[in-house]
Write a protein that holds these residues in place. Structure first.
Motif: not given
Length: 125
Positions: A7, A18, A20-21, A71-72, A75, A77, A79, A81
């Motif tokens: 990203g 943003r 992403s990891c 975190n999501d 996914k 993942t 983030y 931001r």
């Protein structure tokens, strides 16, 4: 098993990005995940960390109020931001997982592991 950051890019001062990891399924929800950065000629420094529950965050003073970690679960993942970017934010950004036995509150890169290749953020003035 490594975390994969992406990203990064080139952005003007005041802009946003943003990051992403992607966290391997075997790790997600089990270890706190942190973002660090390393500028040329400097040591790797702490940026932000989030608990594996996603409920608690911690930030370096230099990014408080500008960066947000989240975190999501769907996914796998985490983030980062980044708003109101400054030239001094220019660095290679990495994500890492807190080592087993590591303590909340540590900002030392030695307490984190499973670093990936990082993603480059360049902020022009």
């Amino acid at each position: 098993v490594q975390l994969q950051a992406s990203g990064g890019g080139l952005v003007q001062a005041g802009g946003s990005l943003r990051l992403s990891c992607v966290v391997p399924q075997s790790l997600f929800g089990k270890q706190n995940i942190a973002w660090f950065r390393q500028a040329p000629g400097k040591e790797r420094e702490f940026v932000a960390v989030i608990t594996w529950t996603g409920r608690t965050e911690d930030y370096a003073d230099s990014v408080k109020g500008r960066f947000a970690i989240s975190n999501d679960n769907a996914k796998n993942t985490v983030y980062l931001r980044m708003n109101n970017l400054k030239p001094e934010d220019t660095a290679l950004y990495y994500c890492g997982a807190l080592r087993s036995g590591g303590s909340w509150g540590t900002h030392s890169p030695n307490d984190f592991e499973k670093w990936g290749h990082g993603t480059l953020v360049t902020v022009s003035s």
